[in-house]
Design an enzyme around this catalytic site. Sequence first.
Site, PDB file in Angstrom:
ATOM      1  N   HIS A   1      31.716  45.118  40.827  1.00  0.00           N
ATOM      2  CA  HIS A   1      32.849  46.121  40.133  1.00  0.00           C
ATOM      3  C   HIS A   1      32.212  46.066  38.834  1.00  0.00           C
ATOM      4  O   HIS A   1      31.316  45.605  38.402  1.00  0.00           O
ATOM      5  CB  HIS A   1      34.407  45.799  40.325  1.00  0.00           C
ATOM      6  CG  HIS A   1      34.728  44.346  39.853  1.00  0.00           C
ATOM      7  ND1 HIS A   1      34.591  44.147  38.464  1.00  0.00           N
ATOM      8  CD2 HIS A   1      34.965  43.275  40.406  1.00  0.00           C
ATOM      9  CE1 HIS A   1      35.012  42.960  38.109  1.00  0.00           C
ATOM     10  NE2 HIS A   1      35.205  42.177  39.238  1.00  0.00           N
TER      11      HIS A   1
ATOM     12  N   HIS B   1      31.300  42.920  36.752  1.00  0.00           N
ATOM     13  CA  HIS B   1      29.864  42.618  37.033  1.00  0.00           C
ATOM     14  C   HIS B   1      28.662  43.395  36.775  1.00  0.00           C
ATOM     15  O   HIS B   1      27.876  43.017  36.087  1.00  0.00           O
ATOM     16  CB  HIS B   1      29.797  42.638  38.771  1.00  0.00           C
ATOM     17  CG  HIS B   1      30.707  41.737  39.250  1.00  0.00           C
ATOM     18  ND1 HIS B   1      31.432  41.963  40.440  1.00  0.00           N
ATOM     19  CD2 HIS B   1      31.170  40.365  39.188  1.00  0.00           C
ATOM     20  CE1 HIS B   1      32.037  41.009  40.892  1.00  0.00           C
ATOM     21  NE2 HIS B   1      32.061  40.070  39.910  1.00  0.00           N
TER      22      HIS B   1
ATOM     23  N   CYS C   1      43.945  25.253  43.177  1.00  0.00           N
ATOM     24  CA  CYS C   1      43.937  26.560  43.356  1.00  0.00           C
ATOM     25  C   CYS C   1      42.782  27.018  44.181  1.00  0.00           C
ATOM     26  O   CYS C   1      41.815  26.967  43.822  1.00  0.00           O
ATOM     27  CB  CYS C   1      44.206  27.301  42.129  1.00  0.00           C
ATOM     28  SG  CYS C   1      44.004  29.089  42.213  1.00  0.00           S
TER      29      CYS C   1
ATOM     30  N   CYS D   1      40.766  29.932  42.313  1.00  0.00           N
ATOM     31  CA  CYS D   1      39.840  29.352  41.515  1.00  0.00           C
ATOM     32  C   CYS D   1      38.810  28.230  42.101  1.00  0.00           C
ATOM     33  O   CYS D   1      37.782  27.877  41.498  1.00  0.00           O
ATOM     34  CB  CYS D   1      40.415  28.744  40.132  1.00  0.00           C
ATOM     35  SG  CYS D   1      41.605  29.704  39.684  1.00  0.00           S
TER      36      CYS D   1
ATOM     37  N   CYS E   1      48.919  29.106  38.706  1.00  0.00           N
ATOM     38  CA  CYS E   1      47.687  29.271  38.152  1.00  0.00           C
ATOM     39  C   CYS E   1      47.582  30.232  37.313  1.00  0.00           C
ATOM     40  O   CYS E   1      48.287  31.511  37.574  1.00  0.00           O
ATOM     41  CB  CYS E   1      46.594  29.360  39.300  1.00  0.00           C
ATOM     42  SG  CYS E   1      45.215  30.329  38.761  1.00  0.00           S
TER      43      CYS E   1
ATOM     44  N   HIS F   1      45.618  33.515  38.896  1.00  0.00           N
ATOM     45  CA  HIS F   1      46.356  34.159  40.115  1.00  0.00           C
ATOM     46  C   HIS F   1      47.454  34.370  40.271  1.00  0.00           C
ATOM     47  O   HIS F   1      48.064  34.834  41.099  1.00  0.00           O
ATOM     48  CB  HIS F   1      45.466  33.266  41.316  1.00  0.00           C
ATOM     49  CG  HIS F   1      44.027  33.502  41.383  1.00  0.00           C
ATOM     50  ND1 HIS F   1      43.223  32.546  40.733  1.00  0.00           N
ATOM     51  CD2 HIS F   1      43.188  34.080  41.996  1.00  0.00           C
ATOM     52  CE1 HIS F   1      41.903  32.819  40.848  1.00  0.00           C
ATOM     53  NE2 HIS F   1      41.793  34.031  41.667  1.00  0.00           N
TER      54      HIS F   1
ATOM     55  N   LYS G   1      44.129  42.782  33.698  1.00  0.00           N
ATOM     56  CA  LYS G   1      42.718  42.818  34.006  1.00  0.00           C
ATOM     57  C   LYS G   1      41.951  42.820  35.299  1.00  0.00           C
ATOM     58  O   LYS G   1      42.724  42.924  36.271  1.00  0.00           O
ATOM     59  CB  LYS G   1      42.267  41.097  33.539  1.00  0.00           C
ATOM     60  CG  LYS G   1      42.438  40.132  34.545  1.00  0.00           C
ATOM     61  CD  LYS G   1      42.265  38.784  34.007  1.00  0.00           C
ATOM     62  CE  LYS G   1      41.812  37.696  35.073  1.00  0.00           C
ATOM     63  NZ  LYS G   1      41.531  36.438  34.586  1.00  0.00           N
TER      64      LYS G   1
ATOM     65  N   LYS H   1      38.225  40.875  41.036  1.00  0.00           N
ATOM     66  CA  LYS H   1      38.483  41.035  42.636  1.00  0.00           C
ATOM     67  C   LYS H   1      39.654  39.885  43.196  1.00  0.00           C
ATOM     68  O   LYS H   1      40.281  40.695  44.248  1.00  0.00           O
ATOM     69  CB  LYS H   1      37.082  40.260  43.227  1.00  0.00           C
ATOM     70  CG  LYS H   1      35.806  41.214  43.058  1.00  0.00           C
ATOM     71  CD  LYS H   1      34.737  40.358  43.482  1.00  0.00           C
ATOM     72  CE  LYS H   1      34.573  39.026  43.065  1.00  0.00           C
ATOM     73  NZ  LYS H   1      33.231  38.493  42.875  1.00  0.00           N
TER      74      LYS H   1
HETATM   75  O1  ME8 Z   1      32.749  33.411  38.524  1.00  0.00           O
HETATM   76  N1  ME8 Z   1      35.180  42.010  32.595  1.00  0.00           N
HETATM   77  O2  ME8 Z   1      31.504  34.809  39.962  1.00  0.00           O
HETATM   78  P1  ME8 Z   1      32.627  36.280  39.876  1.00  0.00           P
HETATM   79  C1  ME8 Z   1      34.155  41.509  32.418  1.00  0.00           C
HETATM   80  N2  ME8 Z   1      30.264  32.833  41.062  1.00  0.00           N
HETATM   81  N3  ME8 Z   1      33.237  41.091  33.138  1.00  0.00           N
HETATM   82  C2  ME8 Z   1      33.638  40.741  34.237  1.00  0.00           C
HETATM   83  C3  ME8 Z   1      35.008  41.001  34.826  1.00  0.00           C
HETATM   84  C4  ME8 Z   1      35.842  41.631  33.939  1.00  0.00           C
HETATM   85  N4  ME8 Z   1      37.158  42.224  34.339  1.00  0.00           N
HETATM   86  N5  ME8 Z   1      35.175  40.763  35.935  1.00  0.00           N
HETATM   87  C5  ME8 Z   1      34.097  39.814  36.341  1.00  0.00           C
HETATM   88  C6  ME8 Z   1      31.930  33.597  39.389  1.00  0.00           C
HETATM   89  N6  ME8 Z   1      33.263  39.897  35.334  1.00  0.00           N
HETATM   90  C7  ME8 Z   1      31.200  32.532  39.995  1.00  0.00           C
HETATM   91  C8  ME8 Z   1      30.255  32.434  38.619  1.00  0.00           C
HETATM   92  S1  ME8 Z   1      27.923  31.083  37.980  1.00  0.00           S
HETATM   93  C9  ME8 Z   1      27.257  29.716  37.879  1.00  0.00           C
HETATM   94  C10 ME8 Z   1      28.907  31.250  39.099  1.00  0.00           C
HETATM   95  C11 ME8 Z   1      31.916  39.264  35.245  1.00  0.00           C
HETATM   96  O3  ME8 Z   1      32.096  37.203  40.882  1.00  0.00           O
HETATM   97  C12 ME8 Z   1      31.746  38.423  34.142  1.00  0.00           C
HETATM   98  O4  ME8 Z   1      30.246  38.130  33.967  1.00  0.00           O
HETATM   99  O5  ME8 Z   1      34.145  35.934  39.669  1.00  0.00           O
HETATM  100  C13 ME8 Z   1      32.256  37.012  34.893  1.00  0.00           C
HETATM  101  O6  ME8 Z   1      31.905  36.004  34.145  1.00  0.00           O
HETATM  102  C14 ME8 Z   1      31.657  37.112  36.169  1.00  0.00           C
HETATM  103  O7  ME8 Z   1      31.641  38.501  36.445  1.00  0.00           O
HETATM  104  C15 ME8 Z   1      32.376  36.591  37.321  1.00  0.00           C
HETATM  105  O8  ME8 Z   1      31.903  36.667  38.515  1.00  0.00           O
END
Ligand code: ME8
Length: 645
Positions: free
Chosen positions: A19, A22, A127, A130, A144, A147, A296, A299
């Site tokens: 999304h 990312h 959680c 998380c 949490c 969530h 915010k 996913k």
């Molecule tokens: O946390 N605004 O994966 P994730 C800005 N797998 N950036 C955002 C965002 C938002 N609303 N939502 C997501 C994980 N991001 C773990 C990471 S690393 C060793 C493991 C971006 O799929 C941002 O970069 O939940 C955030 O840190 C990341 O997606 C979290 O991705």
Amino acid sequence: MARTFYLTTPIYYVNAPPHLGHAYTTLIADAMCRYRRLAGDRVHFLTGTDEHGDKIAQAAAKAGESPQAYADRIAGMFRETWRRLGITNDDFIRTTEPRHQVVVQAILQKLHDAGEIYFGEYGGNYCYGCERFYTGRELQDGKCPDHQTAPTFIKEQNYFFRMSRHQEWLVKHIEAHPDFIRPERYRNEVLAFLREPLEDLCISRPRSRLQWGIPLPFDPNYVTYVWFDALINYVSALGMPGSERFETFWPHVQHLIAKDILKPHGIYWPTMLKAAGLPVYTHLNVHGYWGLAGGKMSKSIGNVVEALALADKYGHDAFRYFVMREMTFGLDANFSEEAFIARLNADLANDLGNLVSRVTTLVVNFAGGVVPAPRAEGSQEAEVKAALEKARAEVDAAMEEFAFQRALIAIWEFIGGLNRYVDATAPWALAKDAAKRERLDTVLYTLAEALRCLGILLAAFLPHTAERIREILGLGGGAMGLADLGWGRLAPGTKVQKAPALFPRIESASPLPLTPPLSPKGERIKVRGEGQGGGAKMTKISIEDFSRVDLRVAEVVAAEKVAKSKRLLKLTVKVGSETRTLVAGIAEHYEPASLVGRKVVVVANLEPATLMGVESNGMVLAASEGNDLALVVVDRDLPAGAKVK
Ligand code: ME8
């Protein structure tokens, strides 16, 4: 001097498609890596997917697929999204790959052998969203904070990493390296967290509860906690410590994340590296969160905007520009389509798009489409060169700190200066006087050379647009870098193509600030009152006043001279289904026959007036400057009757 640079994005969970959040992280990482490559640095850019753990196992079960088949499918979507967005990552790591698993197991074994891991019992609030335990202090109203769900109390025997051992070292390291975690607000957040005693980190999950993970090398009844597994991707993607790639890039690693995963990256990861005897990262760069209408976007919470749909709708460069320009690195920002469209129209279609079409039109109209040699440089040209140097220095400084917004503001200041240079030098006026040919040539050269520099300076941020600018100058496809920004490298004699509109304006439901359109020769259209009496004040009108003027696209179906008039043409135009007659004072500028079939813009609700015996029902819009006149047209084909606002 060439430097080495290794940049990572988080590896994203495969429990849902990519999304906007990312896409933002990955796009800014891409812009940064493109910029460092332009600077001549040796760059390694890593992204990937995080595929183990409860969250993924549950999502796969829900989708009725095996975890591996599910992870394969969603990882494919991430890869494909990055391909379509033009992301230039050098590697894509998946935590289910054997190359990752061997490194995770080797590090676990090393820590276990060194006494950094012990077996113990733990009960706590867990959680599932998380995938971690929460301390009482961290919960908000017993829930949490991310969530908003009540955690589950779990008590079990597990393996623990002696994280608390490294607390003091970490505090000292952060204090000794002020930009280890940046911007400062996140450094302060981590330091605040470290003011309380750190607990050891539970790094295993019993197989009886979760199978979808990397088995602990020293106890097959357990799999590795997903965060302990995931963080190691940054190392495993380079190969085992000691391998050539690892030794080349690891000493220069910088991570890029959003604030949601500050704690694992700011606390778990440096202590894990320290315990494993590996150097810690040089910088952790943390950005804020994109929100939609205040909420915010994540996913797990479900408030999702699909990155690709937006980028496809508005164009990939426009999407890149908007997200980089809108968010101050480190702070939160809100996404709205209205704000996106406003920026696209103002900064891209108007400032940049118009500049490119003005410059190329000027070179085509007044120099036969060939860049002339500069022959009479003066203070105005010195200002353009100084503005380029300033922009370049500011972009450099901003990019050192991941301040993408500042970098773009600096480039747009340069673009604004160039538009003002066109207005101030008025090449169309110089062209009327043969004695001013040298001056005209100099102005045209300066503009074409400035465009060439923009084709380089924009390359990291708007890669397609920069490439098109270079193509217009016949420089597409060639290797180039920041070193080519030296003024004067554009060879006189270079052929220039007339540029098509780089960014068509987008109409939106909300009223947008009007920008004066351009005539085919490139000058801005005069608004009544503007430029009269040495900068006389333009009378301001309200949007309601303006909306009383009914402007329409009209198609000319017939045109003829008005008898006994040098100036007037009688036009028969179609406005929607209606056909009407207008009289326009354009006979000295347009052959009647050349107008038939063209779409013009008319004021449709003007009171009728009779001119030289012909009744005129409306007025055709045209721009004029001195003796020059040009009709106002719309830059894409729209049906006659379309409203202009
Ligand atoms: O946390 N605004 O994966 P994730 C800005 N797998 N950036 C955002 C965002 C938002 N609303 N939502 C997501 C994980 N991001 C773990 C990471 S690393 C060793 C493991 C971006 O799929 C941002 O970069 O939940 C955030 O840190 C990341 O997606 C979290 O991705």
